[in-house]
Design a protein around this motif. Sequence first.
Motif, short mmCIF file in Angstrom:
data_model
loop_
_atom_site.label_atom_id
_atom_site.label_comp_id
_atom_site.label_asym_id
_atom_site.label_seq_id
_atom_site.Cartn_x
_atom_site.Cartn_y
_atom_site.Cartn_z
N LYS A 289 59.93 -33.24 -71.50
CA LYS A 289 60.30 -32.14 -70.62
C LYS A 289 61.68 -32.39 -70.06
O LYS A 289 62.11 -33.53 -69.91
CB LYS A 289 59.28 -31.97 -69.49
CG LYS A 289 57.91 -31.53 -69.96
CD LYS A 289 56.99 -31.26 -68.78
CE LYS A 289 55.62 -30.81 -69.29
NZ LYS A 289 54.69 -30.53 -68.19
N SER A 290 62.34 -31.29 -69.71
CA SER A 290 63.67 -31.42 -69.15
C SER A 290 63.58 -31.82 -67.69
O SER A 290 62.54 -31.71 -67.04
CB SER A 290 64.41 -30.08 -69.27
OG SER A 290 63.79 -29.11 -68.45
N GLN A 291 64.70 -32.26 -67.16
CA GLN A 291 64.75 -32.64 -65.75
C GLN A 291 64.43 -31.47 -64.83
O GLN A 291 63.73 -31.63 -63.83
CB GLN A 291 66.15 -33.19 -65.42
CG GLN A 291 66.46 -34.53 -66.07
CD GLN A 291 67.84 -35.02 -65.69
OE1 GLN A 291 68.69 -34.26 -65.25
NE2 GLN A 291 68.07 -36.31 -65.87
N ILE A 292 64.92 -30.30 -65.17
CA ILE A 292 64.73 -29.15 -64.29
C ILE A 292 63.27 -28.74 -64.25
O ILE A 292 62.74 -28.34 -63.21
CB ILE A 292 65.64 -27.97 -64.72
CG1 ILE A 292 65.78 -26.98 -63.57
CG2 ILE A 292 65.15 -27.30 -65.98
CD1 ILE A 292 66.49 -27.51 -62.38
N MET A 293 62.56 -28.86 -65.38
CA MET A 293 61.13 -28.52 -65.39
C MET A 293 60.34 -29.55 -64.60
O MET A 293 59.41 -29.21 -63.85
CB MET A 293 60.60 -28.41 -66.82
CG MET A 293 59.12 -28.01 -66.87
SD MET A 293 58.48 -27.75 -68.53
CE MET A 293 59.27 -26.21 -68.94
N MET A 294 60.71 -30.82 -64.74
CA MET A 294 60.03 -31.87 -63.97
C MET A 294 60.22 -31.64 -62.47
O MET A 294 59.30 -31.85 -61.67
CB MET A 294 60.57 -33.24 -64.38
CG MET A 294 60.18 -33.67 -65.78
SD MET A 294 60.98 -35.21 -66.26
CE MET A 294 60.37 -36.31 -65.01
N ARG A 295 61.39 -31.19 -62.12
CA ARG A 295 61.65 -30.93 -60.71
C ARG A 295 60.76 -29.81 -60.18
O ARG A 295 60.19 -29.90 -59.10
CB ARG A 295 63.12 -30.56 -60.54
CG ARG A 295 63.49 -30.23 -59.10
CD ARG A 295 64.93 -29.79 -59.03
NE ARG A 295 65.27 -29.27 -57.72
CZ ARG A 295 66.32 -28.55 -57.43
NH1 ARG A 295 67.15 -28.25 -58.41
NH2 ARG A 295 66.56 -28.12 -56.22
#
Length: 697
Positions: A447-453
Motif C-alpha cells: 500500500k502507498s503511504q497516503i493510504m496507510m495514513r
Amino acid sequence: MANQDDTHDASGSRNNVEKEIKRGLTVMKSIIHARDKGEKFEVHWSAEDQLIEPNGSMLASYIGSLVRQHIPITCDNWRSPELKVGKEKIWSEIQRSFHIDESRQKYCIQLAGKRLRGFRSFLSNKFLKDEEGKFVEAEWPMKYAEIISAEEWDNFFAKRRNEKFHEVSDKNRKRASKPTYPYKKGHTGYARLQQRILAEEKSDATSLLEHVLWKAARVGKDGAVVEAVQNVYDECETLSQTLPSTEVQDCRSVLSRVLNVPEHSGRVRGKGFGVTPSSFYKKPKTKNPTNKEVMETLAELRAQVLELQKENARYREERCGFEAKDTSDRASINCQPKFPEGITPCQLYLSSPTYRIVGKGKVHNTSGELLHHNPLPVGYMKVSVDLVLDTDALLPLPDVVSETMLMRDAVGSFVGWPSDLIFPDAEVPGRKLKKAGKDIPTTSGTKSQIMMRLEKMVEESDIMHVAIRSVDFDEGVFGIAHSEIIAKEDMQQLFEHEELGIAVIHTYIWYMYDTLMRGTELCNRFNFIAASRINTTFITKNPTSVKNELVDRFMAAGDNTTPSLYFLPFNSGNGAHWVLVAMDLSRLMVYYLNSLSGDWSKYPSMKKTVDAAILKFRSKKNYRNRKDITWVRVQCPQQNNSVDCGFFVLRFMRDIIALNRIDIPKMYFDEYKSYSRAHLDEMKDELCQFIIDQRII
C-alpha cells in the motif's frame, strides 16, 4: 451562359449555322439597363464565402460573359502575365454593376478561369467532335464571330488536332461518362443547394456537413438515393462519431477519408467552388511578435517566477515550523524524504491553492546536477515529468525561456521541484489495523503511504464503532444539493479493493470536479448525474420519475447547444455491475462503456429512459431532432476479475476529462488501451488524499 444557351448536338451545329446566327450571343440586358441607370446589384455570400442568392447566379453568368469577351480561347495558362489586362477589365466591369468588396476579387477571377475552361470544353464538344466523341473537321462558328476571330479559331482548332490532346481528351471522356456517384442537381452548385436546403428546413445553421451536402447533391428528382451513395453516407456518419475533432483539421474531411480517393489541393470535397482547406478549417495565421513584445512578455514572466519563488520559500518556512511541533502521522508522512543517489520514481505535489498530487515522474539526485545548464535553486531538485494528473497546474519553477509554464507543458522534460513536495512513488508493506469492534483488514500486497495514513486515521476514528459521516457536496457536482453518507464499509471497499458502492463512486466524482474541473472551462464540457437517482431498480419502479430526474439535470446545466458530455455511472441494480453512459445532447450521441462484454441491450429499460429523457429535454428547449439518437458501444479496456467494474467506470470518466475529449473514439483512446492495477491504485491514492484534505474522517 454558353452551356445553357446552346443545347443542340454536335452534328446539328455544323448543319445549322444559320440558326446559330439568328439566335446570337446572350446579352444580360438587365445588368446593362441597371448600369445605365447608375444602379448596382447587391451580392450575397455564404458562411463559406461562396456566391449565393439573390444575385449569385446572375454574377456568375455575367463573369462567364465577360471572360469570353476579354480572354482569348487559345489561352492555355490562366496564370500567364499576358492575361493581366484582360483580368483587370473583367474585375472593373464587375465593380461597375455589382456592390462587391475588393477582397472578393480573387474569388471572381478564379471563377472567370473556371468559366473560360467550361467555354473551351463547350466549343470542343459542340463544334469539334461528332456524336461518338471523335474529333472532326469544323467550320468557324459564326455565332461567336464577335468574340472569336477566324485566326483565333484556327489556332484553337490546331491545338486540338494534337495527338497528345486527343489522348487526354479520350481519357477524361471515359472517366466522366460513367461516374460512380453522379451529381444530379444540374447547374445548381453546392452553395446554392445548401442555401435551399437550409431555407426549406428553416434551420438556424449556416452550413451543412460535407457528407450531408454531398449526398443531397446526388438525390434525383424522384427523391431516390442509389445504394452506393447511401453506403458512403452511412460510413461517414459512423466515422464522424469515432474520429477526434482535432483529426478532421488535417485538411482531409470525413467524406474524403471514406471515399479514399486522391484529393486535389486547394479544395474541400462536398463543398464546391471557392472553398479551400485553409478557409474552411479556419486555421488562423499567427503573427510573430516584435522584439519589444517578446522582451515585455519575458519581463512579466520573470516577475511572476520571482513572486512564486518567494511564495514557495515562505511556505517552506511555515511548513517546517509546523512540522517541528506536529507529532501526528501527518508529520511522519510529510517529512522531507531522503532520496538515494541516482534516479528514483516519485510523486509530485503542490501546496497551492490546495495540497494535492499533480503528477508523477523521476527524481534525478546526482551531485552537481544542473537544470538547463543552470544551478538549481536552494530547496529544489531536478525531476523529469512522466505523467500529468492536473494539466493546468502552474509549475513551481516555470521556464520562461522555453515557455514551459504549466504541467501539461512539462511532460517528457526536466523541471525544478521543491524537495518537500516530492515523495517516493514506491509502495511500502501493508499493515494490520488495530482491533476496534470489527477490523478493516488490509489487502494482500503493498500500500502507498497516503493510504496507510488514511487507514490510521480511520482506525483512530469513531467510524470503527459504527459511526458515519454525512458529507455535503458542492452543488456544481450534480447540479443540485447532494449529501452522501460515508461509513466503515465504504472505507473497506477502498482499502481492500472490493466492489465499489455509490458512496465511493460519488466521492471520487466530487474529487474530479473539485480537482480537475472547478473554475475551468471543463465545467461547461462535462457534467455528472448522481447514480443514486438513476439505476435499474428505480427505473423498474417508476420510469417516468427517473426520466424527469434526467431532464431536470439537463435543464440545470444551461442551453446545451455546445458539445458537452453528461456522465451517468449506471448500476444494474442491487449493487451489481457498473457501466458508464456518456451523453452528448447537442449531437444526439450516447456512448456506452462496459468493462465486461455486451452492449446496452442488457438494459433495455435504461436505454429507453435515457432516449426519452433526451428527446423530452430537446422538446422543452424547442430544439429540432434532425436524426435519431445514436448509441455507440466503445471498445474500452476490459476487467479481468469480478470486482473492478466500479474502478473502471471512474477511470473512464477521469481519462475523458483529463484528455478533454467530448468525442469518444469507438476503439477508445490510444493512450489507454488497457488498465493495469497501477492505474486503479493511482485513483485510490487520489481519493485517499482528497478524503484527508476535505477532513471527512
